[in-house]
Motif scaffolding. Structure first.
Motif, PDB file in Angstrom:
ATOM      1  N   GLN A   1       8.635   1.676  18.116  1.00 49.50           N
ATOM      2  CA  GLN A   1       8.577   0.359  18.750  1.00 49.50           C
ATOM      3  C   GLN A   1       7.164  -0.192  18.803  1.00 49.50           C
ATOM      4  OE1 GLN A   1      11.395  -1.405  19.665  1.00 49.50           O
ATOM      5  NE2 GLN A   1       9.894  -3.060  19.767  1.00 49.50           N
ATOM      6  N   LEU A   2       6.189   0.674  19.108  1.00 47.36           N
ATOM      7  CA  LEU A   2       4.796   0.211  19.185  1.00 47.36           C
ATOM      8  C   LEU A   2       4.319  -0.298  17.831  1.00 47.36           C
ATOM      9  CD1 LEU A   2       3.129   2.902  21.492  1.00 47.36           C
ATOM     10  CD2 LEU A   2       3.647   0.517  22.049  1.00 47.36           C
ATOM     11  N   ALA A   3       4.690   0.421  16.767  1.00 53.34           N
ATOM     12  CA  ALA A   3       4.294   0.013  15.420  1.00 53.34           C
ATOM     13  C   ALA A   3       4.975  -1.295  15.039  1.00 53.34           C
ATOM     14  CB  ALA A   3       4.638   1.109  14.413  1.00 53.34           C
ATOM     15  N   ALA A   4       6.250  -1.435  15.414  1.00 54.93           N
ATOM     16  CA  ALA A   4       6.981  -2.671  15.122  1.00 54.93           C
ATOM     17  C   ALA A   4       6.366  -3.857  15.862  1.00 54.93           C
ATOM     18  CB  ALA A   4       8.453  -2.517  15.506  1.00 54.93           C
ATOM     19  N   ASP A   5       6.014  -3.650  17.132  1.00 52.15           N
ATOM     20  CA  ASP A   5       5.408  -4.726  17.919  1.00 52.15           C
ATOM     21  C   ASP A   5       4.046  -5.118  17.350  1.00 52.15           C
ATOM     22  OD1 ASP A   5       7.597  -4.725  19.585  1.00 52.15           O
ATOM     23  OD2 ASP A   5       6.660  -3.487  21.140  1.00 52.15           O
ATOM     24  N   ALA A   6       3.271  -4.109  16.923  1.00 49.99           N
ATOM     25  CA  ALA A   6       1.950  -4.390  16.347  1.00 49.99           C
ATOM     26  C   ALA A   6       2.086  -5.195  15.055  1.00 49.99           C
ATOM     27  CB  ALA A   6       1.206  -3.082  16.080  1.00 49.99           C
ATOM     28  N   LEU A   7       3.076  -4.837  14.243  1.00 44.20           N
ATOM     29  CA  LEU A   7       3.293  -5.556  12.987  1.00 44.20           C
ATOM     30  C   LEU A   7       3.741  -6.992  13.264  1.00 44.20           C
ATOM     31  CD1 LEU A   7       3.419  -5.679   9.944  1.00 44.20           C
ATOM     32  CD2 LEU A   7       5.664  -4.558  10.025  1.00 44.20           C
TER      33      LEU A   7
ATOM     34  N   VAL B   1      10.115  -6.195  -0.967  1.00 41.89           N
ATOM     35  CA  VAL B   1       9.848  -5.227   0.098  1.00 41.89           C
ATOM     36  C   VAL B   1       8.372  -4.833   0.114  1.00 41.89           C
ATOM     37  CG1 VAL B   1      10.452  -2.974   1.059  1.00 41.89           C
ATOM     38  CG2 VAL B   1      12.176  -4.299  -0.204  1.00 41.89           C
ATOM     39  N   VAL B   2       7.792  -4.796   1.319  1.00 45.65           N
ATOM     40  CA  VAL B   2       6.474  -4.202   1.523  1.00 45.65           C
ATOM     41  C   VAL B   2       6.695  -2.881   2.244  1.00 45.65           C
ATOM     42  CG1 VAL B   2       4.232  -4.409   2.642  1.00 45.65           C
ATOM     43  CG2 VAL B   2       5.309  -6.437   1.639  1.00 45.65           C
ATOM     44  N   PHE B   3       6.399  -1.769   1.590  1.00 43.74           N
ATOM     45  CA  PHE B   3       6.593  -0.466   2.211  1.00 43.74           C
ATOM     46  C   PHE B   3       5.373  -0.093   3.046  1.00 43.74           C
ATOM     47  CE2 PHE B   3       9.726  -0.067  -1.195  1.00 43.74           C
ATOM     48  CZ  PHE B   3      10.793   0.473  -0.493  1.00 43.74           C
ATOM     49  N   THR B   4       5.637   0.520   4.214  1.00 50.26           N
ATOM     50  CA  THR B   4       4.563   0.998   5.079  1.00 50.26           C
ATOM     51  C   THR B   4       4.811   2.476   5.363  1.00 50.26           C
ATOM     52  OG1 THR B   4       5.740   0.449   7.136  1.00 50.26           O
ATOM     53  CG2 THR B   4       4.372  -1.277   6.145  1.00 50.26           C
ATOM     54  N   THR B   5       3.758   3.253   5.350  1.00 50.60           N
ATOM     55  CA  THR B   5       3.913   4.694   5.563  1.00 50.60           C
ATOM     56  C   THR B   5       2.573   5.331   5.894  1.00 50.60           C
ATOM     57  OG1 THR B   5       4.652   6.787   4.580  1.00 50.60           O
ATOM     58  CG2 THR B   5       3.637   5.185   3.105  1.00 50.60           C
ATOM     59  N   ALA B   6       2.627   6.480   6.541  1.00 54.25           N
ATOM     60  CA  ALA B   6       1.412   7.245   6.809  1.00 54.25           C
ATOM     61  C   ALA B   6       1.102   8.187   5.659  1.00 54.25           C
ATOM     62  CB  ALA B   6       1.574   8.035   8.104  1.00 54.25           C
TER      63      ALA B   6
ATOM     64  N   LEU C   1      -1.731   0.191   9.863  1.00 50.34           N
ATOM     65  CA  LEU C   1      -1.818  -1.073   9.156  1.00 50.34           C
ATOM     66  C   LEU C   1      -2.997  -1.901   9.655  1.00 50.34           C
ATOM     67  CD1 LEU C   1       1.939  -2.157   9.076  1.00 50.34           C
ATOM     68  CD2 LEU C   1       0.660  -0.809   7.414  1.00 50.34           C
ATOM     69  N   LYS C   2      -3.614  -2.610   8.724  1.00 50.71           N
ATOM     70  CA  LYS C   2      -4.725  -3.495   9.057  1.00 50.71           C
ATOM     71  C   LYS C   2      -4.275  -4.935   8.820  1.00 50.71           C
ATOM     72  CE  LYS C   2      -8.200  -0.109   7.589  1.00 50.71           C
ATOM     73  NZ  LYS C   2      -7.238   0.922   7.208  1.00 50.71           N
ATOM     74  N   PRO C   3      -4.668  -5.863   9.683  1.00 51.03           N
ATOM     75  CA  PRO C   3      -4.279  -7.269   9.508  1.00 51.03           C
ATOM     76  C   PRO C   3      -4.635  -7.830   8.134  1.00 51.03           C
ATOM     77  CG  PRO C   3      -5.238  -6.951  11.671  1.00 51.03           C
ATOM     78  CD  PRO C   3      -5.428  -5.658  10.931  1.00 51.03           C
TER      79      PRO C   3
END
Length: 249
Positions: free
Chosen positions: A10-16, A76-81, A102-104
């Protein structure tokens, strides 16, 4: 722009969401989905969004499973660690591959890249309509000089055309090379786009001559051809999605 976020943290989703809101305030986040099951259900029941941001590791498995279960038409933009999934992401309709955190600036670049590709799709679509109206005659053979005689080479025997130092060469699948008078721009108009693709400024390649495709720097693709060619042949990041689409027809 309608955007779907697939992210189980949720924190990552909110940040995005906050990043997207700062970059494109007019963008609408139409759904935030936290699992493979939830994403498959939503994408099955709803119209495709303009863009999807998708984490690779979700609560119930790998997000690539989504694309095996449902046909996804949105880019699609994929995001991953992790960075070991770049090859797998390449196989899907991916616009970009971002490493967490992720960076803005990276999110902004991915959105702009999508917008630029969309504009190019529209421009190429209009160009395609114009070509259909003009209905050009497709070349079925090329006349080339063979020693002291003239030889006709059927188009289906051509592996690729390569421009070198202002001269265009025709290469056959059996490795023979001939000079032709056509430019690559002319060939792009004369050849069937289902079989030939303008990979870059120097190369027009037959689909059966593409031996292997490798991810390259900054979203570009490296082509390995048959017959082998010594020079490095790269498809630009802007043409890479069209190339993948062409290969998959």
């Amino acid at each position: 722009m309608k955007i779907v976020i697939i992210e189980d943290e949720q924190l990552a989703a909110d940040a995005l969401k906050a990043m997207i809101g700062g970059i494109r305030p007019e963008a609408e986040i139409v759904a935030t989905l936290g699992s493979v099951e939830e994403a498959v259900k939503w994408l099955t029941l709803h119209q495709a969004p303009d863009l999807i941001f998708c984490d690779i590791h979700l609560s119930d498995g790998n997000s690539f499973e989504i694309f095996r279960q449902v046909e996804v038409h949105a880019p699609v933009v994929f995001t991953t660690a992790y960075n070991q999934y770049a090859i797998e992401a390449f196989k899907v309709n991916s616009v970009d591959y971002l490493l967490k955190p992720l960076k803005p600036t990276e999110v902004a670049h991915a959105i702009k890249k999508h917008e630029d590709l969309k504009k190019q799709h529209i421009a190429e679509g209009l160009k395609g309509i114009q070509k259909m109206v003009q209905a050009p005659q497709r070349k079925s053979r090329f006349l080339v000089k063979n020693g002291q005689s003239i030889k006709a080479i059927p188009t289906q025997e051509v592996a690729y055309f390569l421009a070198e130092e202002g001269v265009v060469f025709l290469y056959t699948f059996d490795g023979k090379r001939f000079i032709i008078n056509n430019t690559l721009d002319q060939l792009e108009e004369q050849l069937d786009g289902a079989n030939f693709f303008r990979a870059n400024r120097h190369l027009m390649v037959h689909i059966d001559a593409v031996k292997e495709v490798r991810p390259y720097f900054k979203g570009r693709l490296e082509l390995l051809l048959n017959p082998h060619i010594e020079s490095e042949q790269i498809v630009s990041s802007s043409r890479a999605p069209h190339f993948k689409e062409w290969l998959d027809m």
